[in-house]
Design an enzyme around this catalytic site. Structure first.
Site, mmCIF file in Angstrom:
data_model
loop_
_atom_site.group_PDB
_atom_site.id
_atom_site.type_symbol
_atom_site.label_atom_id
_atom_site.label_comp_id
_atom_site.label_asym_id
_atom_site.label_seq_id
_atom_site.Cartn_x
_atom_site.Cartn_y
_atom_site.Cartn_z
ATOM 1 N NE ARG A 1 -0.307 0.037 4.996
ATOM 2 C CZ ARG A 1 -0.666 0.634 6.121
ATOM 3 N NH1 ARG A 1 -1.777 1.343 6.167
ATOM 4 N NH2 ARG A 1 0.052 0.514 7.225
ATOM 5 C CE LYS B 1 9.591 -3.265 9.018
ATOM 6 N NZ LYS B 1 8.514 -3.483 9.981
ATOM 7 C CE LYS C 1 7.368 -1.280 5.593
ATOM 8 N NZ LYS C 1 6.637 -2.407 6.228
ATOM 9 C CG ASP D 1 8.265 -5.575 6.331
ATOM 10 O OD1 ASP D 1 7.913 -6.696 5.902
ATOM 11 O OD2 ASP D 1 7.505 -4.803 6.944
ATOM 12 C CD GLU E 1 8.529 -7.111 9.736
ATOM 13 O OE1 GLU E 1 7.354 -6.780 10.002
ATOM 14 O OE2 GLU E 1 9.510 -6.364 9.927
ATOM 15 C CG ASP F 1 4.305 -8.243 10.344
ATOM 16 O OD1 ASP F 1 3.479 -8.293 11.274
ATOM 17 O OD2 ASP F 1 4.477 -7.219 9.662
ATOM 18 C CE LYS G 1 3.703 -4.811 12.264
ATOM 19 N NZ LYS G 1 3.459 -4.731 10.798
ATOM 20 C CG ASP H 1 9.116 3.572 12.194
ATOM 21 O OD1 ASP H 1 8.086 2.891 12.398
ATOM 22 O OD2 ASP H 1 9.725 3.548 11.114
#
Length: 365
Positions: A24, A160, A162, A190, A218, A243, A267, A322
């Site tokens: 997204r 991290k 993406k 990730d 991840e 995750d 999470k 973050d």
């Protein structure tokens, strides 16, 4: 201290830069903010961002679940009956984990307020400061390098990245950032379910052979493909983190039982709040598996709650908290504060939050 009213509102917070992943793109954080009000005038705060592509929860579904189904089940209950309230939240309906998390967080906030106990001390009080990474959104290698350099200049020592859209380009992205960042910056990846199992193994091995020194990767494969996740874990040296495969304590039990991963990302919006998240951390600790405390794109309410659990629990060794630092404005009065790459837990009771500027009642029409 009995629950007498539950109100749902929304805050809209612009981001410093667009947040882009394999799933997204987000330009503005829109966070449902819940007030749980008691008969003695206290307010417990909770929140839930809409993350349809991950949790399946929209703003409308979260608001409806809270007002029509879960909320009425806990009205009139005493905050001292914390465990009974949490059980009722979890058992009032299936799924809807974001709605459950919002109410769970607010109840914990009230419990801390009643006993004048900062929430991180309620969860163990192991440390008052925790270190977080900063997420670098998916983009062209040159842009990601610039974003990484800005993060390092701001004091972040853990990045991290993406990835997950194009495996060959992902390697270019990581190589460019490693060259720019140098050897002493920790880099995590990730993939947000972006690779197939064999593709993931090939890609990760190429990174290993290139000496890119990746700390962890991840969710390299689809959330439902636990066998594929295990295949990747078994065929690479880099630690693999679950995750989207790890929502509930039941999910995590299965992953731990088959040794499908090396790390678990907890999470609150996936687990359904601090109660189930604590269970996940304990299960992982008993299995010798470390956890990372992660977040959705949520305001400082959820970040303070997640940081409180992380600060108190020895099983949570890594933090990806973050989200509040990615936002251009901070309407949350109180809660955690930032010192470069560290989150400082408040000493005030509960979450230490006193108000939310710009809170607008949710329109149910």
């Amino acid at each position: 201290m009995k629950i007498t009213d539950i109100r749902v509102g929304i805050v809209r917070i612009p981001l410093k830069t667009p947040f882009v992943t394999a799933l997204r793109r987000v330009d503005m954080a829109e966070d449902l903010v819940v007030k749980v009000i008691t008969d003695d005038g206290h307010t417990g705060w909770g929140n839930a961002p809409a993350t349809v592509v991950i949790t399946g929860d929209s703003h409308a579904s979260v608001a409806s679940a809270i007002k029509d189904t879960i909320g009425p089940q806990i009205l009139g209950m005493d905050i001292d009956d914390r465990e009974a309230i949490l059980q009722r939240i979890q058992h009032s309906m299936v799924h809807n984990t974001s709605a459950k998390a919002a109410l769970d967080i607010a109840v914990h906030d009230l419990f801390g307020q009643k006993y004048r106990l900062p929430l991180y001390r309620f969860f163990g009080g192991l440390r008052q400061r925790i270190t977080s990474d900063l997420t670098i959104s998916l983009g062209e290698p040159e842009q990601m390098v610039q974003d990484a350099q800005k993060a390092i200049q701001a004091g972040y020592t853990n990045l991290k990245l993406k990835v997950g859209v194009d495996a060959a380009l992902d390697i270019r992205r990581v190589r460019a950032i490693r060259q720019a960042a140098g050897p002493h910056i920790a880099i995590r990846l990730d993939a947000n379910q972006g690779w197939k199992p064999k593709e993931a193994v090939r890609t990760i091995r190429r990174m290993e052979d290139a000496g890119l020194n990746i700390e962890s990767i991840e969710q390299p494969v689809a959330a439902s493909d636990t066998e594929g996740l295990k295949f990747v874990t078994d065929h690479v040296d880099t630690p693999i983190m679950a995750d989207e495969s790890a929502f509930s304590p039941g999910d995590v039990f299965h992953l731990l039982a088959i040794r499908a991963c090396d790390l678990i990302n907890i999470k609150l919006m996936k687990a359904g709040g601090l109660g189930p998240a604590s269970q996940i951390a304990s299960m992982a600790q008993a299995s010798g598996i470390d956890c990372m405390m992660g977040c959705m794109l949520e305001s400082k309410i959820g970040i303070t709650a997640a940081a409180s659990l992380s600060a108190g629990n020895p099983a949570i060794a890594i933090n990806d908290l973050d989200a509040a630092d990615l936002m251009a404005d901070d309407p949350i009065i109180g809660g955690i504060s930032y010192d470069r790459n560290e989150l400082i837990l408040p000493q005030a009771p509960g979450l230490g939050i006193t108000d939310v500027a710009g809170w607008q009642e949710w329109d149910y029409r």
